[in-house]
Design an enzyme around this catalytic site. Sequence first.
Site, PDB file in Angstrom:
ATOM      1  N   ARG A  46      -0.268  -0.059  -8.613  1.00  0.00           N
ATOM      2  CA  ARG A  46      -0.544   1.252  -7.892  1.00  0.00           C
ATOM      3  C   ARG A  46      -0.579   2.470  -9.242  1.00  0.00           C
ATOM      4  O   ARG A  46       0.351   2.882  -9.964  1.00  0.00           O
ATOM      5  CB  ARG A  46       0.395   1.887  -6.783  1.00  0.00           C
ATOM      6  CG  ARG A  46       0.221   0.913  -5.380  1.00  0.00           C
ATOM      7  CD  ARG A  46       1.280   1.717  -4.658  1.00  0.00           C
ATOM      8  NE  ARG A  46       2.473   1.634  -4.938  1.00  0.00           N
ATOM      9  CZ  ARG A  46       2.204   3.016  -5.367  1.00  0.00           C
ATOM     10  NH1 ARG A  46       1.719   4.831  -5.109  1.00  0.00           N
ATOM     11  NH2 ARG A  46       4.267   3.474  -5.518  1.00  0.00           N
TER      12      ARG A  46
ATOM     13  N   LYS B  97      -2.203  -0.131   0.724  1.00  0.00           N
ATOM     14  CA  LYS B  97      -1.210   1.076   0.488  1.00  0.00           C
ATOM     15  C   LYS B  97      -2.124   2.316   0.959  1.00  0.00           C
ATOM     16  O   LYS B  97      -1.239   3.905   1.429  1.00  0.00           O
ATOM     17  CB  LYS B  97      -0.330   1.803  -0.633  1.00  0.00           C
ATOM     18  CG  LYS B  97       0.365   0.431  -1.316  1.00  0.00           C
ATOM     19  CD  LYS B  97       1.985   0.302  -0.151  1.00  0.00           C
ATOM     20  CE  LYS B  97       2.619  -0.662  -0.518  1.00  0.00           C
ATOM     21  NZ  LYS B  97       3.328  -1.171   0.377  1.00  0.00           N
TER      22      LYS B  97
ATOM     23  N   HIS C 178       8.636   0.721   6.058  1.00  0.00           N
ATOM     24  CA  HIS C 178       8.187   0.546   4.879  1.00  0.00           C
ATOM     25  C   HIS C 178       9.153  -1.248   4.707  1.00  0.00           C
ATOM     26  O   HIS C 178      10.611  -0.661   4.335  1.00  0.00           O
ATOM     27  CB  HIS C 178       8.828   0.814   3.952  1.00  0.00           C
ATOM     28  CG  HIS C 178       7.691  -0.007   2.787  1.00  0.00           C
ATOM     29  ND1 HIS C 178       8.321   0.745   1.506  1.00  0.00           N
ATOM     30  CD2 HIS C 178       6.571  -0.913   2.241  1.00  0.00           C
ATOM     31  CE1 HIS C 178       7.453  -0.209   0.233  1.00  0.00           C
ATOM     32  NE2 HIS C 178       6.899  -0.937   1.446  1.00  0.00           N
TER      33      HIS C 178
ATOM     34  N   SER D 150      12.420  -2.556  -3.829  1.00  0.00           N
ATOM     35  CA  SER D 150      12.104  -3.704  -5.054  1.00  0.00           C
ATOM     36  C   SER D 150      13.441  -4.022  -5.269  1.00  0.00           C
ATOM     37  O   SER D 150      13.782  -3.650  -6.211  1.00  0.00           O
ATOM     38  CB  SER D 150      11.485  -3.392  -6.361  1.00  0.00           C
ATOM     39  OG  SER D 150      11.054  -4.372  -6.879  1.00  0.00           O
TER      40      SER D 150
ATOM     41  N   LYS E  40      14.642  -7.633  -0.155  1.00  0.00           N
ATOM     42  CA  LYS E  40      14.010  -7.952   1.228  1.00  0.00           C
ATOM     43  C   LYS E  40      13.230  -8.841   1.592  1.00  0.00           C
ATOM     44  O   LYS E  40      13.734  -9.499   2.479  1.00  0.00           O
ATOM     45  CB  LYS E  40      13.582  -6.013   1.822  1.00  0.00           C
ATOM     46  CG  LYS E  40      12.448  -6.651   2.875  1.00  0.00           C
ATOM     47  CD  LYS E  40      12.202  -5.270   2.251  1.00  0.00           C
ATOM     48  CE  LYS E  40      10.706  -5.061   1.692  1.00  0.00           C
ATOM     49  NZ  LYS E  40       9.554  -4.167   1.656  1.00  0.00           N
ATOM     50  N   THR E  41      12.655  -9.579   0.766  1.00  0.00           N
ATOM     51  CA  THR E  41      11.378 -10.730   0.748  1.00  0.00           C
ATOM     52  C   THR E  41      12.713 -11.640   1.114  1.00  0.00           C
ATOM     53  O   THR E  41      12.193 -13.410   2.095  1.00  0.00           O
ATOM     54  CB  THR E  41      10.575 -10.802  -0.147  1.00  0.00           C
ATOM     55  OG1 THR E  41       9.120  -9.182  -0.185  1.00  0.00           O
ATOM     56  CG2 THR E  41       9.710 -12.022   0.516  1.00  0.00           C
TER      57      THR E  41
ATOM     58  N   ASP F 172       6.442  -6.267   4.863  1.00  0.00           N
ATOM     59  CA  ASP F 172       6.433  -5.318   4.515  1.00  0.00           C
ATOM     60  C   ASP F 172       6.039  -4.312   5.165  1.00  0.00           C
ATOM     61  O   ASP F 172       6.589  -2.911   5.111  1.00  0.00           O
ATOM     62  CB  ASP F 172       5.366  -5.078   3.426  1.00  0.00           C
ATOM     63  CG  ASP F 172       4.951  -3.991   2.036  1.00  0.00           C
ATOM     64  OD1 ASP F 172       6.150  -4.196   1.748  1.00  0.00           O
ATOM     65  OD2 ASP F 172       3.813  -3.725   2.033  1.00  0.00           O
TER      66      ASP F 172
ATOM     67  N   ARG G 207       0.842 -10.175  -8.672  1.00  0.00           N
ATOM     68  CA  ARG G 207       1.055 -10.177  -6.877  1.00  0.00           C
ATOM     69  C   ARG G 207       0.379 -11.376  -6.252  1.00  0.00           C
ATOM     70  O   ARG G 207      -0.708 -12.177  -7.332  1.00  0.00           O
ATOM     71  CB  ARG G 207       0.434  -9.275  -6.323  1.00  0.00           C
ATOM     72  CG  ARG G 207       0.851  -7.759  -7.014  1.00  0.00           C
ATOM     73  CD  ARG G 207       1.945  -8.274  -5.731  1.00  0.00           C
ATOM     74  NE  ARG G 207       3.341  -6.537  -5.621  1.00  0.00           N
ATOM     75  CZ  ARG G 207       4.233  -5.984  -5.184  1.00  0.00           C
ATOM     76  NH1 ARG G 207       4.186  -6.618  -3.714  1.00  0.00           N
ATOM     77  NH2 ARG G 207       4.619  -5.118  -5.626  1.00  0.00           N
TER      78      ARG G 207
END
Length: 530
Positions: free
Chosen positions: A55, A197, A217, A236, A240-241, A255, A320
Site C-alpha cells: 500500500r 483496503k 480489522h 503484523s 493473528k493469521t 482480515d 501475498r
Amino acid sequence: MIPEQLAACGLSGCRGAILTDASPAVLIEKALANHEGILTSTGALAVETGKYTGRSPHDRFIVDTPDVHDDIAWGSVNMPFSIEGYEKVRKAITDYLKAHDLYIVHAIAGADRRWCRKFLVVCERASQALFARQLLVRPSKRQLADFDPQDFSVLVAPGLKLDPAEFGTNSEAAVLINFQRHEILIAGTQYSGEIKKSVFSVMNYLMPVEENVLPMHSSANMDPVTGETAVFFGLSGTGKTTLSADPQRMLIGDDEHGWSEGSVFNFEGGCYAKAIRISAVTEPEIFHAIRFGAMCENVTVDNVTRKPDYFNGTLTENTRVAYPIDYIDNAQVMGQGRYPNVIIFLTADAFGVLPPIARLDKNAAMYHFLSGFTSKVAGTERGVTEPQPTFSTLFGEPFMPLSPLRYARMFGEKMSCGGTRVYLINTGWTGGPYGIGSRMDLASTRLMVSAALDGSVEEAEFAHDPIFNVDVPQHIEGVDSRVLNPRNTWSDKNEYDRSARALAQMFVDNAAEKYPDMAAEVRAAGPMPA
C-alpha cells in the site's frame, strides 16, 4: 444493465472489449494472454506489481465533500483532496479506461446480506479482476438481478501514471475515495491490496454511520459445535493469521469483519495472506490454498520449473496470495458467526515485560483497543537497532475514517451488551528484551488462547499487575506458571521493573498525545508507570 452501470461512473462510450463477471479460468487465460503473469507449478497465477509492492499510504486521499467534512478524522492518515482535483483525476481515469479493454466484476462487501454493499469493480487488468472476484463476496443470481444501481464504483487504472504537478497528487499513483459520488479511483499502482483496503475504508465509514455496525480489522473463527465465536486483533507479526487458523475451529475470515447486534460477519469472500516463508508445516491451510484460481503477488518463481520460492524476498518481504475462503478446508463459507464470546488482542512485546496473557475489563479493553500496541524489532526496518513501540489505533489506523473514540465507544457498548470476555495475549519475548530473552513458545501461546476461548482460564486464580493494570491468571494447564508472570523470568528483577515502567510510560504518552478527550475511566484503566 451494464451500460447504465458504466454510465453511472462516467464510462459511456467505451471503445474496447468489455468482459463481465468472467470465471477465474477465463480471467487467468486473459491475464496470461496479456502477459500480466505466469502460472506456477501449483496452478496459481503469479504476477509482479512493479514499483508498488505494498500500500502507498501517502497516496491515499478522501475527497473533502460537504456530506462527510464534519465526520472524517482529518490528518496524516485521512488526507483531504479537493472536489475540483477529484474531477480532474476522474476525467483522466475515465478517458483512459474508455480506450482499453475492461474487466467488470459485480461484487459485494459484507457476508451478512442485511448490512452488505454492492461494488462495481472496473479493471484494466484481468489479474486485478480475478483478485476482486476472489477477495470480495460473490453475489448470488438473485443479488445480481437486483444489483442495479451499484452502491459504489471502483475504477482501477494501474497503467495511468499521474503527473503530480498537474493533478495535485503526491506521486504518479493515487487512491481517491469520494463518498458523495460513491466512487473509488485507483491509478498508477498495480498492487491489488489497494482495491481491498479502499473497499474496507468505505465500509469502515458506512457501517458505523448508517448501520450501527462496528467494523474491525481482525480475523475471526468459531467453534463448529457450539457456534461460539472469537475475534482476533493484531498488527503484523503478532500471530493473528497463525492463531486464528485453528484446525479445530471454523475460519470466518482472516482480515475484515463487522460486529452487528447479533453476529460477526466477514466483509470479504476471500483471504489475502502473506506468503513470505510459508510452508506446508508452518501454515498448512494457507499453503494448500495456493492453487488454480489463487493469485500470488511478487512471489519469486523459477523460470524453468515454475516452482514458487516462498522464502525469497527479493521483490519484497510483502509477498501475498489471494484466494477464495472456500479454499480453506475448515472455512465457514457463509462468512458469519454469532456475537463474539471472546476477543483476543495480540501483541508482540519485544521489551519482554508484558504478561503472556491478561484479562481486561471493559474500560481496559477500550484502552488497549485505542492503543493497538506492538513493537518493531531490529532488522524489520532500516534504522531500527533496538525495540521500538508501535501504536496503531484500533489495530488498523490507516483504514479508519472516523474519530477513533467513536469506534471505541461502539466497541465498549457492544462488549457490554454481549457479555464478551477480552484478553491481551503477548506473543513477543520473555526472560528479557529482544536480543536477550527468547520468543514466547508457540505451543504455550496456543494453550493460553485455547484456555481463553473455552473459558477454562476463568477458573484460575488471578493476580493484579500494578504496572500494566491488568489481571494475570496464575495457572493454565500445560503452561509453566513461572512464565505467566514475566518478572519471574528475568534474572535482573530491578531491570525488569525499569523496563516495564518505561513501556507503561510509552502507553501513557501515546494516549495523552492522541486522545486528550479520552474518558477518565478508560484512561484510568491503562498502565500505571509510577
